[in-house]
Design an enzyme around this catalytic site. Structure first.
Site, PDB file in Angstrom:
ATOM      1  N   LYS A   1      -2.470  -1.965  -3.213  1.00 27.77           N
ATOM      2  CA  LYS A   1      -3.528  -1.101  -2.643  1.00 27.77           C
ATOM      3  C   LYS A   1      -3.138   0.359  -2.857  1.00 27.77           C
ATOM      4  O   LYS A   1      -2.456   0.961  -2.025  1.00 27.77           O
ATOM      5  CB  LYS A   1      -3.686  -1.423  -1.155  1.00 27.77           C
ATOM      6  CG  LYS A   1      -4.677  -0.523  -0.422  1.00 27.77           C
ATOM      7  CD  LYS A   1      -5.107  -1.104   0.907  1.00 27.77           C
ATOM      8  CE  LYS A   1      -5.949  -0.123   1.690  1.00 27.77           C
ATOM      9  NZ  LYS A   1      -6.628  -0.719   2.838  1.00 27.77           N
TER      10      LYS A   1
ATOM     11  N   GLU B   1       0.819  -1.215   0.000  1.00 31.97           N
ATOM     12  CA  GLU B   1       0.000   0.000   0.000  1.00 31.97           C
ATOM     13  C   GLU B   1       0.856   1.270   0.000  1.00 31.97           C
ATOM     14  O   GLU B   1       1.293   1.738   1.047  1.00 31.97           O
ATOM     15  CB  GLU B   1      -0.927   0.029   1.220  1.00 31.97           C
ATOM     16  CG  GLU B   1      -1.802   1.281   1.242  1.00 31.97           C
ATOM     17  CD  GLU B   1      -2.758   1.371   2.426  1.00 31.97           C
ATOM     18  OE1 GLU B   1      -2.713   0.503   3.316  1.00 31.97           O
ATOM     19  OE2 GLU B   1      -3.542   2.326   2.460  1.00 31.97           O
TER      20      GLU B   1
HETATM   21  P1  13P Z   1      -9.413   4.219   4.042  1.00 37.25           P
HETATM   22  O1  13P Z   1     -10.230   3.452   3.031  1.00 37.25           O
HETATM   23  O2  13P Z   1     -10.248   4.840   5.128  1.00 37.25           O
HETATM   24  O3  13P Z   1      -8.439   5.158   3.386  1.00 37.25           O
HETATM   25  O4  13P Z   1      -8.546   3.155   4.812  1.00 37.25           O
HETATM   26  C1  13P Z   1      -7.871   2.207   4.077  1.00 37.25           C
HETATM   27  C2  13P Z   1      -6.613   1.844   4.736  1.00 37.25           C
HETATM   28  O5  13P Z   1      -6.413   0.712   5.076  1.00 37.25           O
HETATM   29  C3  13P Z   1      -5.589   2.892   4.959  1.00 37.25           C
HETATM   30  O6  13P Z   1      -4.378   2.294   5.289  1.00 37.25           O
END
Ligand code: 13P
Length: 336
Positions: free
Chosen positions: A217, A175
């Site tokens: 992600k 991510e």
């Molecule tokens: P949000 O969808 O609220 O951005 O959270 C996703 C997430 O896991 C952030 O690390």
């Protein structure tokens, strides 16, 4: 098909998405404060257990990301939380980074911590039932940021994390989140996000990651929250697809977007168009925190015992997101 590829596909098959319920105790306290609920371990468990035992889990959610506190908790039905999640057919996952800290050498930026002792922690999480993990690198946009240093160091950490996770038999969610904060244009977001993602894959390849056994992600390509040049969902979809086509190797099986502060409807509508116009091999889905939980949390805060009412709201949101992941959502469905 590798074992890791199979897990990734299991999580994202048939429009299923990921419930990101891995808020750290600090972040969860902010969320609970915003609806005037005391942030105790019992209340954090109660809200999460309410979601995890909903019908929406069976039909729409393929994976749940947990925080360390939650993966060690036991539900009121005496199942452990990973058992409760697995019973609904979803895969338990765990956030394994220990948060974003000040980046030495560029102190307005962040580097994500958590590599020390990670191999041992992964073993423990595997034994508790986790089969996938999350690590979030975070980047700011401004004239000078993200710096080369932040792009390189976070990519390196994401790759070292991914190698350890795959070694332990789990799927890493990679991510890299380029934040929405700022007055930048969508074109700037496209440029900076592309640099960030490109560098991540360079490092993942150097670290010999099996790319068929990861889930990316990313953020969607949006104008900054303070920008006066907002773009349409059609444009969001077009620019997001362009960014991913140009920078993500084609053997990555799936992309699960974060919501990043978009409203529930924005996150749903944008995902719907991304999926509708998706001309890649990637499965496009969601890994939402706020965009799946916000309305449910607000409703729950009025009566912490109203499981049915809270679940109804969550089921609806999860259903809308799953329809969007298949490009089958429309605004009229929100009111049905
Ligand atoms: P949000 O969808 O609220 O951005 O959270 C996703 C997430 O896991 C952030 O690390």
């Amino acid at each position: 098909m590798s074992k890791l590829n199979k897990i990734a596909l299991q999580i994202l098959s048939d429009g299923r998405g990921i419930l990101a319920a891995d808020e750290s105790n600090g972040t969860m306290t902010k969320r609970l404060d915003s609806v005037n609920v005391p942030s105790s371990p019992e209340n954090r468990l109660l809200f999460r257990e309410t979601l995890f035992s909903s019908d929406g889990m069976k039909d729409f959610i393929g994976g749940v990301i947990l925080y360390d506190e939650t993966i060690n908790q036991t539900s009121s039905s005496k199942q452990t939380i990973p058992e409760l999640i697995s019973a609904s057919g979803a895969v338990p996952g765990i956030k394994v980074d220990t948060g974003a800290k000040v980046l030495a050498g560029s102190t307005e930026e962040k580097i994500t911590d958590g590599l020390d002792g990670l191999r041992e922690r992964l073993q423990r999480y595997y034994n508790l039932g986790a089969r996938f993990t999350k690590w979030r690198g975070v980047y700011n946009i401004s004239d000078k940021y993200p710096s080369k240093l932040s792009i390189h160091s976070n990519a390196h950490a994401l790759a070292r994390y991914s190698a350890l996770v795959q070694e332990s038999g789990m799927v890493p969610i990679v991510e890299p989140e380029v934040l929405m904060d700022g007055d930048h244009s969508a074109e700037t977001c496209l440029k900076k996000t592309s640099e960030v993602i490109k560098k991540c894959f360079e490092e993942l390849i150097i670290h010999k990651i099996d790319l068929s056994g990861i889930i990316l992600k990313p953020n969607m390509i949006l104008a900054g929250t303070a920008s006066n040049k907002k773009i349409s969902s059609e444009e969001v979809a077009r620019l997001t697809l362009k960014c991913l086509k140009e920078n993500v190797p084609s053997n990555v099986p799936g992309i699960a977007f974060l919501s990043g502060g978009q409203t529930e409807i924005e996150a749903t509508q944008n995902l719907n168009l991304i999926s509708k116009y998706n001309d890649t091999n990637f499965i496009m889905s969601y890994s939402y925190g706020r965009a799946l939980q916000k309305s449910a949390l607000k409703f729950w805060s009025k009566d912490l015992k109203d499981m049915d009412g809270t679940q109804k709201i969550f089921n609806h949101r999860a259903k809308m997101c799953t329809l969007a992941a298949q490009g089958k959502w429309s605004a009229e469905l929100e009111t049905k």
